[in-house]
Design a protein around this motif. Sequence first.
Motif, PDB file in Angstrom:
ATOM      1  N   LYS A  94       0.899  -1.273  -0.138  1.00  9.53           N
ATOM      2  CA  LYS A  94      -0.022  -0.062   0.037  1.00  9.53           C
ATOM      3  C   LYS A  94       0.907   1.138  -0.186  1.00  9.53           C
ATOM      4  CE  LYS A  94      -3.893  -1.726   2.525  1.00  9.53           C
ATOM      5  NZ  LYS A  94      -4.649  -1.803   3.862  1.00  9.53           N
ATOM      6  N   ARG A  98       1.618   4.398  -2.778  1.00  8.78           N
ATOM      7  CA  ARG A  98       1.301   5.908  -2.692  1.00  8.78           C
ATOM      8  C   ARG A  98       2.786   6.619  -2.692  1.00  8.78           C
ATOM      9  NH1 ARG A  98      -2.303   3.961   1.626  1.00  8.78           N
ATOM     10  NH2 ARG A  98      -4.363   3.972   0.415  1.00  8.78           N
ATOM     11  N   TRP A 158     -12.065 -12.395  11.427  1.00  7.99           N
ATOM     12  CA  TRP A 158     -13.409 -11.627  11.350  1.00  7.99           C
ATOM     13  C   TRP A 158     -13.712 -11.447   9.830  1.00  7.99           C
ATOM     14  CZ3 TRP A 158     -14.914 -12.949  15.843  1.00  7.99           C
ATOM     15  CH2 TRP A 158     -13.945 -12.507  17.080  1.00  7.99           C
ATOM     16  N   PRO A 159     -15.051 -11.738   9.651  1.00 10.51           N
ATOM     17  CA  PRO A 159     -15.468 -11.698   8.250  1.00 10.51           C
ATOM     18  C   PRO A 159     -15.533 -10.080   7.974  1.00 10.51           C
ATOM     19  CG  PRO A 159     -17.377 -12.163   9.720  1.00 10.51           C
ATOM     20  CD  PRO A 159     -16.078 -12.008  10.624  1.00 10.51           C
ATOM     21  N   HIS A 160     -15.637  -9.699   6.783  1.00 11.72           N
ATOM     22  CA  HIS A 160     -15.577  -8.385   6.115  1.00 11.72           C
ATOM     23  C   HIS A 160     -16.967  -8.149   5.644  1.00 11.72           C
ATOM     24  CE1 HIS A 160     -11.619  -7.583   7.252  1.00 11.72           C
ATOM     25  NE2 HIS A 160     -11.045  -8.639   6.383  1.00 11.72           N
ATOM     26  N   PRO A 161     -18.118  -7.593   6.314  1.00 14.86           N
ATOM     27  CA  PRO A 161     -19.307  -7.454   5.870  1.00 14.86           C
ATOM     28  C   PRO A 161     -19.411  -6.794   4.794  1.00 14.86           C
ATOM     29  CG  PRO A 161     -19.243  -6.385   8.090  1.00 14.86           C
ATOM     30  CD  PRO A 161     -17.941  -7.058   7.671  1.00 14.86           C
ATOM     31  N   PRO A 163     -20.440  -3.262   3.067  1.00 15.39           N
ATOM     32  CA  PRO A 163     -20.613  -1.955   3.792  1.00 15.39           C
ATOM     33  C   PRO A 163     -21.940  -1.494   4.057  1.00 15.39           C
ATOM     34  CG  PRO A 163     -19.112  -1.720   1.553  1.00 15.39           C
ATOM     35  CD  PRO A 163     -19.757  -2.954   1.763  1.00 15.39           C
ATOM     36  N   TYR A 253       6.257   0.762  21.443  1.00 15.54           N
ATOM     37  CA  TYR A 253       5.135  -0.215  21.681  1.00 15.54           C
ATOM     38  C   TYR A 253       5.083  -1.437  20.692  1.00 15.54           C
ATOM     39  CZ  TYR A 253       0.727  -2.281  22.225  1.00 15.54           C
ATOM     40  OH  TYR A 253      -0.234  -3.101  22.916  1.00 15.54           O
ATOM     41  N   HIS A 282      -1.345  -9.013  16.399  1.00 14.94           N
ATOM     42  CA  HIS A 282      -2.798  -9.163  17.441  1.00 14.94           C
ATOM     43  C   HIS A 282      -2.455  -8.178  18.876  1.00 14.94           C
ATOM     44  CE1 HIS A 282      -6.225 -11.110  15.554  1.00 14.94           C
ATOM     45  NE2 HIS A 282      -5.282 -11.438  14.839  1.00 14.94           N
ATOM     46  N   VAL A 284      -0.292  -5.894  18.995  1.00 18.93           N
ATOM     47  CA  VAL A 284      -0.328  -4.338  18.911  1.00 18.93           C
ATOM     48  C   VAL A 284      -1.698  -3.840  19.063  1.00 18.93           C
ATOM     49  CG1 VAL A 284       0.153  -2.744  17.380  1.00 18.93           C
ATOM     50  CG2 VAL A 284       1.774  -4.496  17.567  1.00 18.93           C
ATOM     51  N   ALA A 285      -2.680  -4.475  18.626  1.00 14.42           N
ATOM     52  CA  ALA A 285      -3.987  -4.300  18.899  1.00 14.42           C
ATOM     53  C   ALA A 285      -4.420  -2.979  18.276  1.00 14.42           C
ATOM     54  CB  ALA A 285      -4.647  -4.319  20.216  1.00 14.42           C
ATOM     55  N   MET A 286      -3.711  -2.321  17.022  1.00 12.65           N
ATOM     56  CA  MET A 286      -3.733  -1.209  16.792  1.00 12.65           C
ATOM     57  C   MET A 286      -4.008  -1.075  15.025  1.00 12.65           C
ATOM     58  SD  MET A 286      -0.774   0.997  18.057  1.00 12.65           S
ATOM     59  CE  MET A 286      -1.103   2.382  19.522  1.00 12.65           C
ATOM     60  N   ARG A 287      -4.993  -0.185  14.585  1.00 15.36           N
ATOM     61  CA  ARG A 287      -5.231  -0.308  13.090  1.00 15.36           C
ATOM     62  C   ARG A 287      -4.011   0.322  12.372  1.00 15.36           C
ATOM     63  NH1 ARG A 287     -10.817   2.365  12.378  1.00 15.36           N
ATOM     64  NH2 ARG A 287     -10.275   1.831  10.015  1.00 15.36           N
ATOM     65  N   ASP A 288      -3.350   1.188  13.180  1.00 14.16           N
ATOM     66  CA  ASP A 288      -2.184   1.974  12.582  1.00 14.16           C
ATOM     67  C   ASP A 288      -1.118   1.136  11.811  1.00 14.16           C
ATOM     68  OD1 ASP A 288       0.023   3.846  12.086  1.00 14.16           O
ATOM     69  OD2 ASP A 288       0.527   3.619  14.153  1.00 14.16           O
ATOM     70  N   SER A 289      -0.972   1.165  10.548  1.00 12.97           N
ATOM     71  CA  SER A 289      -0.188   0.340   9.912  1.00 12.97           C
ATOM     72  C   SER A 289       1.290   0.523  10.223  1.00 12.97           C
ATOM     73  CB  SER A 289      -0.237   0.475   8.309  1.00 12.97           C
ATOM     74  OG  SER A 289      -0.273   1.559   8.115  1.00 12.97           O
TER      75      SER A 289
ATOM     76  N   LYS B   2      -9.449  -6.791  23.107  1.00 16.94           N
ATOM     77  CA  LYS B   2      -9.248  -7.510  21.765  1.00 16.94           C
ATOM     78  C   LYS B   2      -8.806  -9.074  21.983  1.00 16.94           C
ATOM     79  CE  LYS B   2      -8.611  -3.628  19.565  1.00 16.94           C
ATOM     80  NZ  LYS B   2      -9.472  -3.340  18.221  1.00 16.94           N
ATOM     81  N   PHE B  52     -24.923 -10.121  11.490  1.00 13.42           N
ATOM     82  CA  PHE B  52     -25.487 -10.314  10.095  1.00 13.42           C
ATOM     83  C   PHE B  52     -26.993 -10.314  10.181  1.00 13.42           C
ATOM     84  CE2 PHE B  52     -21.031 -11.954   9.875  1.00 13.42           C
ATOM     85  CZ  PHE B  52     -20.644 -10.910   9.428  1.00 13.42           C
ATOM     86  N   GLY B 129      -6.656   1.391   7.357  1.00 11.36           N
ATOM     87  CA  GLY B 129      -5.968   1.193   8.486  1.00 11.36           C
ATOM     88  C   GLY B 129      -6.417   2.371   9.151  1.00 11.36           C
ATOM     89  N   PHE B 164     -14.548   0.068   6.310  1.00 11.45           N
ATOM     90  CA  PHE B 164     -15.643  -1.168   6.447  1.00 11.45           C
ATOM     91  C   PHE B 164     -16.997  -0.875   6.714  1.00 11.45           C
ATOM     92  CE2 PHE B 164     -11.401  -3.444   7.500  1.00 11.45           C
ATOM     93  CZ  PHE B 164     -11.546  -3.943   6.182  1.00 11.45           C
TER      94      PHE B 164
END
Lengths: 446, 311
Positions: A94, A98, A158-161, A163, A253, A282, A284-289, B2, B52, B129, B164
């Motif tokens: 990604k 960019r 986890w599933p990605h539903p 949007p 961290y 896991h 790290v539990a952060m969404r920050d890449s 988590k 769901f 992210g 999402f």
Amino acid sequence: MSEHFYMIVPAALAGLMLSVPCACVPGLHIYNILGLLALGAYHLSGACSGIPSELTIPFVSGMLTGYAVLNTIPAVLLAAPDESSMFTVQPGQKMLMRGRGLDGVITTAFGSAGALLLIPLVLAPLALTVLPTIYKIVRPHTHWVLWCVIAFMLMSEWPHPLPNGQAGLRRFLAAWKSLAIGLLTFLLAGLLGFIIFFAPIGYTATAFQNLLPAFVGLFTMPWLLMNLVSGVEPPPQKSDAATVTLCPGSVVYGSLAGALGGGFAAFFPVITGGVGGFLAGHTVAMRDSRSFLISQGASKLVYYVGGFLLFFVPGLGVRRGGGAWMVSGLVTPYTRYEFFTALSAVALSGALALLLVEPLTKVVLRLIAHAGLRKVSLVALVVMVGLVYAMTGLAGLLVMLTATGIGLLPIIYGARRMNCLAVILLPMACNMSGFGARIVHGMGLL
Amino acid sequence: MKGIAHFTAGVAVASCFPAAVQSGASGNPLYFVLGGVAGLMADTLDFKFYRFFYRHDAEITPDPLAPDATQIADALAEAVAQASRNGRPFRLRLNSIRLGPDEWQSYRVNFNLHEDEVRVELGPVVDTGGSPVSDAVAECPVGIAKLEVPVHLEYFADVRIDAFEGPLFRILPVSGGGVRLEFIPWHRSWSHSFFVGACCALVALMLWGRLAGAVVMGAYSSHILLDQLGYLGSNLFWPFSRSRTPGLKMQHSGNAFANFYAVWLSLSLIFLNLARYASLPDEGGLLSFRLVFWSALLLPPVWALLRHLPK
């Protein structure tokens, strides 16, 4: 002081230099080269006692450390990771798309730098004091740790539903498609693992290479094929490392979480660097890449280097990772001297490898800009196929092709790639719990 | 918390049973795996199944080509008014705004309870992210709408929507006028109750015996109790209660330190329990590990104290 003491620094540097092509040529794994070198060393030294440990230990330490730091480059820029760096591919790609490929590599290298500080300052003292006791206690429980890792792997996807749209069976099935593909990938990779480990397919005893075709097929080939098919070229890249901005908290961290995951993988048998990276991600539990990339950089370094260092911990007597297995035929550690020799070589070669990250990344980026990602991916693919054929023959190529098919599933359907790790986890867990043989007989492999 | 924190906590619960440890040492992984699985089961039920099938009455889907904050704010205010007017719960989903394979238009919804208004603000375009990928600002970045009735919140007043699936609100009329806003009502409802934990334990008991039942009950409860440390709370006493018991608000579920700490503490507890039943001589290494474990228990009070110091 030993008469061969003066050899330590040159040997570490030589190991580091050899690690550069191993890390930068996609598909070429450090253990392939180490295996060949070890075979050569056995032949040369006859009874394996002629090479001084002051040469062997720092040389291998330099190779492993250099590789663990520098193998981020093909993972991020060419999407050609080894198993331990598989999780850096997606965020790295990604960033590449960019114009921030260098940023991605440097960020991951920060994690390696953090781990290089943690190893001598925290992990080494702990290894010398508490690890032998921990090992005695944990040893009979290794099998269930492996099953727990597998259970968590499967449950934590986890599933990605979709949007938007109304709730109901359609939404449920759409979201579960990726989960089902993940489970299918896990099962297929596990079956392939049983075949590789237990079926007489002809190349298993060749220079420690039995997993090479499977790992190349599962983790490296799919992304390269996608690069070739999609034909997407990265935009012009920002090439100033000074523009990389990182929050100190993320570095600390991410490094700590990575060291925990990598240390776990290094300590427990069968659990590989990829699993360590997964657990680090896991934790790290952060969404920050960025934090995630840092954790991955730390995890793979602790996995490779930490696993190797464990071999030299007095009173522990464990061999983790291919590096330790290959060296164990050449060196027998007796005192803390060997441990500290390895540790010094790790510190030296690690510091120098970090300095090599930026120039090597720029070389690869220039190559991509000049030839195009598609062409570079094609060359990488040809190199890999050639390597697999040279080391494992036609049988290996067949395994690689099968593994590539399995490795493509999660990429095409948006499932998690780590399910491919079942190739090693599932057969080993079944074996350690005592019912591997029944499955092997059931499959007609024996 | 988590997933990894819940899973390791579940395994830690299993390690507290001497019979489970002995069984593990002799080659049976069942009780530890059951502990981990039960530790994560409540979230699995919510996130892999129940969400769901949880229907909504209306959804707000902003136009990705021209997202308008005012329209979103007006639609939110209208949903609140409709719930109050009809005297019936109203379920509203806020959808995310997808601009590309890895590009999302973020926006923030803020309920200003003092001014009785809802404010919607379009934020930066972000990747999956959540990191910004461009500095471009949308044409109508802020929208404000007046709320007809007072709103009571059970969660934060500020909600960010980016990648999402967007959040779902259940707007419930309350006695005395006004409405209560429930955030993602499909989560931490029946699945996070001791009753469902007991049901799972009963199944485990019938399949694998009393020890398995006890491990599952303990691990399932550890999930509920850990979540209760956060803000959202859980419906602890379903089916006897229909609403969530508010959390203790000690930490946010995504807090990095809290998650890391929970994992570390669980791993330490597992190890100490294995050591306790391993009947090894107490060596220096084990002693120092015990020291690390017990001193780690002091961390939360110190952290809580530091949080309450004036800045």
